[in-house]
Scaffold this active site. Structure first.
Site, PDB file in Angstrom:
ATOM      1  N   LYS A 101      -7.157  -2.708 -13.851  1.00  0.00           N
ATOM      2  CA  LYS A 101      -7.258  -1.707 -12.784  1.00  0.00           C
ATOM      3  C   LYS A 101      -6.503  -0.472 -13.254  1.00  0.00           C
ATOM      4  CE  LYS A 101      -7.908  -4.016  -8.375  1.00  0.00           C
ATOM      5  NZ  LYS A 101      -8.479  -5.227  -8.940  1.00  0.00           N
ATOM      6  N   ASP A 135     -12.095  -2.474 -13.497  1.00  0.00           N
ATOM      7  CA  ASP A 135     -12.406  -2.643 -12.074  1.00  0.00           C
ATOM      8  C   ASP A 135     -12.674  -1.272 -11.448  1.00  0.00           C
ATOM      9  OD1 ASP A 135     -11.843  -5.325 -12.337  1.00  0.00           O
ATOM     10  OD2 ASP A 135     -10.155  -5.344 -10.959  1.00  0.00           O
ATOM     11  N   MET A 136     -13.427  -1.268 -10.346  1.00  0.00           N
ATOM     12  CA  MET A 136     -13.579  -0.015  -9.598  1.00  0.00           C
ATOM     13  C   MET A 136     -12.748  -0.139  -8.324  1.00  0.00           C
ATOM     14  SD  MET A 136     -14.713   2.984  -9.706  1.00  0.00           S
ATOM     15  CE  MET A 136     -16.101   3.197 -10.796  1.00  0.00           C
ATOM     16  N   ARG A 184     -20.624  -4.258 -14.269  1.00  0.00           N
ATOM     17  CA  ARG A 184     -20.472  -5.326 -13.278  1.00  0.00           C
ATOM     18  C   ARG A 184     -20.876  -4.732 -11.935  1.00  0.00           C
ATOM     19  NH1 ARG A 184     -14.590  -6.090 -11.743  1.00  0.00           N
ATOM     20  NH2 ARG A 184     -14.358  -6.926 -13.827  1.00  0.00           N
ATOM     21  N   LYS A 187     -20.714  -5.499  -4.425  1.00  0.00           N
ATOM     22  CA  LYS A 187     -21.018  -4.803  -3.163  1.00  0.00           C
ATOM     23  C   LYS A 187     -19.951  -3.756  -2.856  1.00  0.00           C
ATOM     24  CE  LYS A 187     -23.662  -8.527  -1.017  1.00  0.00           C
ATOM     25  NZ  LYS A 187     -23.772  -9.440   0.128  1.00  0.00           N
ATOM     26  N   GLY A 188     -18.678  -4.058  -3.112  1.00  0.00           N
ATOM     27  CA  GLY A 188     -17.587  -3.120  -2.800  1.00  0.00           C
ATOM     28  C   GLY A 188     -16.658  -3.724  -1.772  1.00  0.00           C
ATOM     29  N   ALA A 189     -15.342  -3.562  -1.992  1.00  0.00           N
ATOM     30  CA  ALA A 189     -14.374  -4.335  -1.210  1.00  0.00           C
ATOM     31  C   ALA A 189     -13.349  -3.501  -0.440  1.00  0.00           C
ATOM     32  CB  ALA A 189     -13.639  -5.291  -2.153  1.00  0.00           C
ATOM     33  N   LYS A 201     -24.608  -4.515   6.478  1.00  0.00           N
ATOM     34  CA  LYS A 201     -24.727  -5.538   5.425  1.00  0.00           C
ATOM     35  C   LYS A 201     -26.112  -5.522   4.762  1.00  0.00           C
ATOM     36  CE  LYS A 201     -23.722 -10.486   5.023  1.00  0.00           C
ATOM     37  NZ  LYS A 201     -22.761 -10.457   3.946  1.00  0.00           N
ATOM     38  N   HIS A 227     -21.582 -13.535  -4.563  1.00  0.00           N
ATOM     39  CA  HIS A 227     -21.708 -14.940  -4.152  1.00  0.00           C
ATOM     40  C   HIS A 227     -22.840 -15.080  -3.160  1.00  0.00           C
ATOM     41  CE1 HIS A 227     -17.517 -13.637  -4.730  1.00  0.00           C
ATOM     42  NE2 HIS A 227     -17.461 -14.681  -5.523  1.00  0.00           N
ATOM     43  N   ARG A 288      -8.234  -8.175   0.592  1.00  0.00           N
ATOM     44  CA  ARG A 288      -9.677  -7.920   0.424  1.00  0.00           C
ATOM     45  C   ARG A 288     -10.474  -9.215   0.557  1.00  0.00           C
ATOM     46  NH1 ARG A 288      -7.360  -4.146  -3.209  1.00  0.00           N
ATOM     47  NH2 ARG A 288      -7.645  -5.457  -5.043  1.00  0.00           N
TER      48      ARG A 288
HETATM   49  P1  FDA Z   1     -20.859 -11.297   0.780  1.00  0.00           P
HETATM   50  O1  FDA Z   1     -19.566 -10.699   1.156  1.00  0.00           O
HETATM   51  O2  FDA Z   1     -22.055 -10.999   1.612  1.00  0.00           O
HETATM   52  O3  FDA Z   1     -20.659 -12.863   0.685  1.00  0.00           O
HETATM   53  C1  FDA Z   1     -21.716 -13.768   0.424  1.00  0.00           C
HETATM   54  C2  FDA Z   1     -21.179 -15.163   0.664  1.00  0.00           C
HETATM   55  O4  FDA Z   1     -20.169 -15.464  -0.287  1.00  0.00           O
HETATM   56  C3  FDA Z   1     -20.491 -15.335   2.022  1.00  0.00           C
HETATM   57  O5  FDA Z   1     -21.409 -15.678   3.023  1.00  0.00           O
HETATM   58  C4  FDA Z   1     -19.495 -16.433   1.729  1.00  0.00           C
HETATM   59  O6  FDA Z   1     -20.134 -17.699   1.734  1.00  0.00           O
HETATM   60  C5  FDA Z   1     -19.088 -16.148   0.321  1.00  0.00           C
HETATM   61  N1  FDA Z   1     -17.892 -15.299   0.239  1.00  0.00           N
HETATM   62  C6  FDA Z   1     -17.816 -14.006  -0.145  1.00  0.00           C
HETATM   63  N2  FDA Z   1     -16.547 -13.578  -0.147  1.00  0.00           N
HETATM   64  C7  FDA Z   1     -15.807 -14.621   0.259  1.00  0.00           C
HETATM   65  C8  FDA Z   1     -14.415 -14.811   0.457  1.00  0.00           C
HETATM   66  N3  FDA Z   1     -13.510 -13.827   0.244  1.00  0.00           N
HETATM   67  N4  FDA Z   1     -13.974 -16.017   0.902  1.00  0.00           N
HETATM   68  C9  FDA Z   1     -14.847 -17.027   1.102  1.00  0.00           C
HETATM   69  N5  FDA Z   1     -16.187 -16.911   0.918  1.00  0.00           N
HETATM   70  C10 FDA Z   1     -16.654 -15.726   0.513  1.00  0.00           C
HETATM   71  N6  FDA Z   1     -15.040  -5.115  -5.559  1.00  0.00           N
HETATM   72  C11 FDA Z   1     -14.639  -3.854  -5.838  1.00  0.00           C
HETATM   73  O7  FDA Z   1     -14.671  -2.991  -4.955  1.00  0.00           O
HETATM   74  N7  FDA Z   1     -14.177  -3.532  -7.096  1.00  0.00           N
HETATM   75  C12 FDA Z   1     -14.162  -4.454  -8.103  1.00  0.00           C
HETATM   76  O8  FDA Z   1     -13.745  -4.131  -9.223  1.00  0.00           O
HETATM   77  C13 FDA Z   1     -14.613  -5.777  -7.829  1.00  0.00           C
HETATM   78  N8  FDA Z   1     -14.621  -6.727  -8.803  1.00  0.00           N
HETATM   79  C14 FDA Z   1     -15.237  -7.937  -8.542  1.00  0.00           C
HETATM   80  C15 FDA Z   1     -15.426  -8.863  -9.594  1.00  0.00           C
HETATM   81  C16 FDA Z   1     -16.171 -10.015  -9.361  1.00  0.00           C
HETATM   82  C17 FDA Z   1     -16.404 -10.979 -10.494  1.00  0.00           C
HETATM   83  C18 FDA Z   1     -16.688 -10.287  -8.066  1.00  0.00           C
HETATM   84  C19 FDA Z   1     -17.504 -11.507  -7.802  1.00  0.00           C
HETATM   85  C20 FDA Z   1     -16.458  -9.417  -7.034  1.00  0.00           C
HETATM   86  C21 FDA Z   1     -15.724  -8.251  -7.251  1.00  0.00           C
HETATM   87  N9  FDA Z   1     -15.490  -7.346  -6.217  1.00  0.00           N
HETATM   88  C22 FDA Z   1     -15.048  -6.081  -6.534  1.00  0.00           C
HETATM   89  C23 FDA Z   1     -15.637  -7.769  -4.799  1.00  0.00           C
HETATM   90  C24 FDA Z   1     -16.994  -7.395  -4.221  1.00  0.00           C
HETATM   91  O9  FDA Z   1     -17.070  -6.008  -4.016  1.00  0.00           O
HETATM   92  C25 FDA Z   1     -17.235  -8.092  -2.875  1.00  0.00           C
HETATM   93  O10 FDA Z   1     -16.282  -7.646  -1.951  1.00  0.00           O
HETATM   94  C26 FDA Z   1     -17.173  -9.612  -2.925  1.00  0.00           C
HETATM   95  O11 FDA Z   1     -17.781 -10.110  -4.075  1.00  0.00           O
HETATM   96  C27 FDA Z   1     -17.894 -10.233  -1.697  1.00  0.00           C
HETATM   97  O12 FDA Z   1     -19.222  -9.829  -1.684  1.00  0.00           O
HETATM   98  P2  FDA Z   1     -20.476 -10.780  -2.031  1.00  0.00           P
HETATM   99  O13 FDA Z   1     -21.369 -10.020  -2.955  1.00  0.00           O
HETATM  100  O14 FDA Z   1     -20.035 -12.079  -2.545  1.00  0.00           O
HETATM  101  O15 FDA Z   1     -21.285 -10.898  -0.693  1.00  0.00           O
END
Ligand code: FDA
Length: 308
Positions: A101, A135-136, A184, A187-189, A201, A227, A288
């Site tokens: 980061k 990372d972003m 990579r 979605k964004g956190a 969503k 995920h 997050r």
């Molecule tokens: P979504 O949030 O819709 O989740 C889909 C399903 O996954 C949920 O229904 C649940 O079952 C499961 N799930 C997801 N998150 C969960 C949790 N915290 N606890 C339990 N279950 C969960 N973001 C960013 O802004 N900058 C970054 O650099 C990164 N880097 C990064 C690396 C990697 C390898 C991953 C997988 C993710 C990131 N992220 C990130 C985070 C990303 O932006 C996002 O917030 C999360 O991946 C959750 O989004 P999903 O795509 O999983 O979908």
């Protein structure tokens, strides 16, 4: 209420000092954190990487920390990344990347200072051929992060970047990336102003899928970092249909999230890498993860009540 509406509320609550104290200074709080964080030491993180390797899952170590306040803290973070790279170099059969980061390496002070630290990390990574991902972070850092990526990619092409589908500007940023750079896609956190991001969503999911197709068409190496079972299935179908498609795409998921899906993809022979965060500065990362799934907040509070 849907999880996309609850997410900002959870992030706001998590920003309060009292909540931080509950999470970091109580046993139940730390227990919840351990679901998402491999441990506080590099040894614990590499043990997780070795365990994943036995299950045909590759790893990406992330030494936690962000928005450091002093140059000494940024230097210490650089040393932690160098220690991780040295550990990876000592285990050449392990496929293990690192993720960094930039606000942990001094981006808040200046791009120049941050770059000096990034150079040491990339030079060490080049010696062992280790993949380095950037990372972003939240929107004020996107321009700086892209600038560092351009400079880093010239010096060490095995440097990749994370892009966020919820950010409206990402669709344009894609066209400014270095040719073929590894991306990579997430979605964004972060908690962002509503005018800069898609908040619904369904809209974010649609953007993620469109960006994936664009990145694929433009010849990038892509980490499908989600995920979301619907998006995972969409990627699987599309890439299965491409000759040598899986040499350009891998799935990525977070430590402690959807372990069942991780194991299933590995069993089916798909490339999958897990992001393994470790270190003492785990609180912002935990917030997050709590916000992504409000049920995690329930898990957190029920743990507090149950364990007194
Ligand atoms: P979504 O949030 O819709 O989740 C889909 C399903 O996954 C949920 O229904 C649940 O079952 C499961 N799930 C997801 N998150 C969960 C949790 N915290 N606890 C339990 N279950 C969960 N973001 C960013 O802004 N900058 C970054 O650099 C990164 N880097 C990064 C690396 C990697 C390898 C991953 C997988 C993710 C990131 N992220 C990130 C985070 C990303 O932006 C996002 O917030 C999360 O991946 C959750 O989004 P999903 O795509 O999983 O979908």
């Amino acid at each position: 209420m849907t999880s996309s509406l609850l997410r900002p509320a959870v992030l706001r609550v998590a920003g309060h000092p009292w909540f931080r104290r509950l999470a970091t200074q109580t046993t139940p709080g730390r227990a919840v954190a351990l679901r998402f964080v491999a441990g506080e030491t590099l040894e614990e993180a590499t043990a997780v990487a070795r365990d994943l390797d036995r299950r045909r899952v590759t790893a990406m170590l992330d030494h936690l920390g962000e928005n450091v306040e002093t140059p000494a803290q940024a230097d210490a973070a650089r040393e932690d990344h160098l220690a991780a790279l040295a550990a990876i170099a000592r285990a050449p059969s392990l496929d293990c990347a690192i993720s960094i980061k930039l606000t942990q390496l001094g981006l808040d002070t200046s791009i120049g200072e941050c770059l000096t630290r990034v150079w040491s990390i990339l030079d060490a990574a080049a010696e062992s051929g280790t993949l380095v991902m950037i990372d972003m972070e939240s929107h004020p850092y996107v321009d700086g992060t892209l600038e560092v990526l351009h400079r880093a990619h010239e010096r060490y092409p095995k440097t990749g970047i994370c892009l966020q589908a919820y950010l409206k500007r990402t669709v344009d940023d894609i066209f400014t990336l270095p040719k073929g750079v590894r991306v990579r896609l997430v979605k964004g956190a972060y908690l962002e102003p509503p005018d800069l991001v898609y908040t619904a969503k369904d809209e974010v999911n649609k953007r993620w899928a469109e960006l994936f197709v664009t990145l694929l068409a433009r010849g990038h190496q892509i980490d499908a970092a989600t995920h979301d079972p619907v998006l995972v299935e969409g990627v699987r179908r599309r890439v299965d249909g491409l000759e040598a498609g899986w040499s350009r795409v891998e799935f990525q998921m977070l430590y402690g999230v959807r372990r069942d899906l991780q194991a299933q993809l590995a069993r089916q022979g798909y490339p999958i890498r897990v992001y393994v965060p470790y270190g003492t500065e785990w609180y912002p990362y935990l917030t997050r993860r709590l916000a992504e799934r409000p049920a995690n907040m329930w898990f957190f509070f029920s743990n507090l009540v149950r364990r007194g």
